[in-house]
Design an enzyme around this catalytic site. Sequence first.
Site, PDB file in Angstrom:
ATOM      1  N   LYS A 182       0.843  -1.207   0.000  1.00 54.12           N
ATOM      2  CA  LYS A 182       0.000   0.000   0.000  1.00 54.12           C
ATOM      3  C   LYS A 182       0.875   1.252   0.000  1.00 54.12           C
ATOM      4  O   LYS A 182       1.857   1.325   0.750  1.00 54.12           O
ATOM      5  CB  LYS A 182      -0.896  -0.035   1.245  1.00 54.12           C
ATOM      6  CG  LYS A 182      -1.742   1.197   1.453  1.00 54.12           C
ATOM      7  CD  LYS A 182      -2.983   1.184   0.588  1.00 54.12           C
ATOM      8  CE  LYS A 182      -3.838   2.449   0.808  1.00 54.12           C
ATOM      9  NZ  LYS A 182      -3.978   3.272  -0.402  1.00 54.12           N
TER      10      LYS A 182
ATOM     11  N   ASN B 247     -11.344   5.218  -8.174  1.00 59.73           N
ATOM     12  CA  ASN B 247     -11.117   5.332  -6.741  1.00 59.73           C
ATOM     13  C   ASN B 247     -10.500   6.676  -6.438  1.00 59.73           C
ATOM     14  O   ASN B 247      -9.763   7.250  -7.233  1.00 59.73           O
ATOM     15  CB  ASN B 247     -10.221   4.199  -6.227  1.00 59.73           C
ATOM     16  CG  ASN B 247      -8.753   4.572  -6.295  1.00 59.73           C
ATOM     17  OD1 ASN B 247      -8.230   5.266  -5.419  1.00 59.73           O
ATOM     18  ND2 ASN B 247      -8.082   4.140  -7.352  1.00 59.73           N
TER      19      ASN B 247
ATOM     20  N   CYS C  62       0.135   9.578  -8.239  1.00 62.30           N
ATOM     21  CA  CYS C  62      -1.176   9.438  -7.596  1.00 62.30           C
ATOM     22  C   CYS C  62      -2.071  10.604  -8.014  1.00 62.30           C
ATOM     23  O   CYS C  62      -1.732  11.756  -7.781  1.00 62.30           O
ATOM     24  CB  CYS C  62      -1.055   9.409  -6.082  1.00 62.30           C
ATOM     25  SG  CYS C  62      -2.685   9.297  -5.309  1.00 62.30           S
TER      26      CYS C  62
ATOM     27  N   THR D 196      -3.370   4.994 -12.415  1.00 58.91           N
ATOM     28  CA  THR D 196      -4.748   5.152 -12.910  1.00 58.91           C
ATOM     29  C   THR D 196      -4.889   6.392 -13.788  1.00 58.91           C
ATOM     30  O   THR D 196      -4.088   7.320 -13.723  1.00 58.91           O
ATOM     31  CB  THR D 196      -5.724   5.281 -11.728  1.00 58.91           C
ATOM     32  OG1 THR D 196      -5.259   6.339 -10.889  1.00 58.91           O
ATOM     33  CG2 THR D 196      -5.793   3.991 -10.940  1.00 58.91           C
TER      34      THR D 196
ATOM     35  N   GLY E  99      -9.075  -0.771 -14.058  1.00 57.80           N
ATOM     36  CA  GLY E  99      -9.907  -1.893 -14.473  1.00 57.80           C
ATOM     37  C   GLY E  99      -9.649  -2.247 -15.932  1.00 57.80           C
ATOM     38  O   GLY E  99      -8.888  -1.566 -16.633  1.00 57.80           O
TER      39      GLY E  99
ATOM     40  N   GLY F 136      -5.272  -2.616 -15.821  1.00 58.09           N
ATOM     41  CA  GLY F 136      -6.356  -3.428 -16.367  1.00 58.09           C
ATOM     42  C   GLY F 136      -6.022  -4.879 -16.647  1.00 58.09           C
ATOM     43  O   GLY F 136      -6.782  -5.575 -17.307  1.00 58.09           O
TER      44      GLY F 136
ATOM     45  N   GLY G 136      -4.068  -5.028 -10.509  1.00 59.43           N
ATOM     46  CA  GLY G 136      -4.634  -4.029  -9.609  1.00 59.43           C
ATOM     47  C   GLY G 136      -6.100  -4.261  -9.323  1.00 59.43           C
ATOM     48  O   GLY G 136      -6.479  -5.103  -8.508  1.00 59.43           O
TER      49      GLY G 136
END
Lengths: 303, 246
Positions: free
Chosen positions: A45, A69, A131, A194, A218, A245, A266
Amino acid sequence: MVSTKVKLCSLELDNPVIPASGTFGFGYEFAELYDINILGSISLKGTTAQPRFGNPTPRIAECPAGMINSVGLQNPGIDAVISQELPKLAECFSKPAIANISGFSVEEYVECCSKADKAEQIGILEVNVSCPNVHNGGMSFGTSPEAAAEITRAVKAVTTKPVFIKLTPNVTDIVSIAKACEEAGADGLSLINTMLGMRINLKTKKPVIANKMGGFSGSAIFPVALRMVYQVYEAVKIPIIGMGGVSSAQDVIEMMLAGATAVQIGAQNLVDPYACKNIIESLPGVMQEYSINNLEDIIGGAH
Amino acid sequence: MRELKELLTVVSNEKIAVNTYKMVLSGCTKEITVPGQFINIALDGFYLRRPISVCDWDENTVTIIYKAVGNGTELMATLKAGAQLDTLMGLGNGFDTSKSGNAPLLIGGGAGVPPMYALAKKLISEGKKPVVILGFNTESEVFFAEEFKALGIETYVSTADGSVGTKGFVTDVIAKLEGYTYFYTCGPEPMLKAIYNATEASGQLSFEERMGCGFGACMGCSCKTKYGNKRICKDGPVLEKEEIIW
């Protein structure tokens, strides 16, 4: 008998499958579900110098073939990670793990990475300059080649273990940033983080996510991630951990053909807690189906 | 090792009130151990699972009651007997019945009614005398009042428009009750907060939050409590009254 082993810098991985940071906690809770020693490694994490609660909720929005998210780097801080989380992981995981480090200043990255570097269980430092969920931090370092290079140099100066810089896809030219990191001394690159996205609730007519936007992940983003790994592979010599993904053994192979030495899983961990286990178990069969004897041989094979 | 994943088969799926469906599923239920836990159901065409509280269970079946309020649950409402659902079982902490005392009050609001049913059965099996209050907006939404009565326990219903039972909110019923030793509740957050403020008794409250994984991995449903940060899906959904920060 096929071989799934890959060499990632100084680490020999039994297979290239690694749960991605933020989708696997600090690993030990998944040990209730299966023997996590089957994993190639674990990217822990995302960790910062100070403890963080993260963003307000709702932090999650569903999308077609993916999710957004906006957790915002919730973590107990580097000192608690080293004193409390790593010992719990050591009880159920005997391989080197990957520390994923974020920060809000060069000094913070340096402090955090130098502490993580000294932890025996840590085999690789993955420096998150990507991030999308925290202000004035994270991604802002990963959107310019100069800033990414500055972080890379500063972290390399205080560490001994391989340093991977985790890149954001939310840029015009990821290749120039990848090259800047390589020139600054990065031992490898992780990509992609992401993609910045959002959803709006038709009933409230307001953003679903409290922080309005978040990171889209995803299976929907797999083609974008694959394309970026392919492009970066052509431009750099250092190894790439490919992610974005990936949800099957076939995706792992595709990512490696594009140029990834190892592959992170992920969002798929979040819809199926056994995703990494299933991928690892099905990998040899899928390799045979495509006449692949040694996984390491196919890295960059699509070029 | 826990085997959370189970392929369940729909036994029945019937409408029991406005937009409200009762689904009985068969399969191995050994991971469900405590009332107040939930299951997380994968649906074709939807990326994330749907977390639904457990209403009742035995060795081979689990009963859920859900509201069709979005595309996912609307799809669930169309499923016929024999359909199979990839489900993660026995998630969340559930209610701790050891603190209930002899006469606990159970308060369910709308979609928060179902977990009160298994909880009532557990408390009765422990020789306790639970009293239940079920809150709804209007008569067409009322469900399970008869099922609770059939357990032989004192059952009150409130509706906001007064079409059934006490007119008003569950707190209007609570105000008339005495002698309860503890409370358990599940329902919309404004109701939970009103109950928190309406009684001196200690209790446990089950919360809802938009979840990513449902099993503690993503930190999507975190909240702050007096006992530290908690994940609604894994450390909750049930929190103790004393730890809640509104």
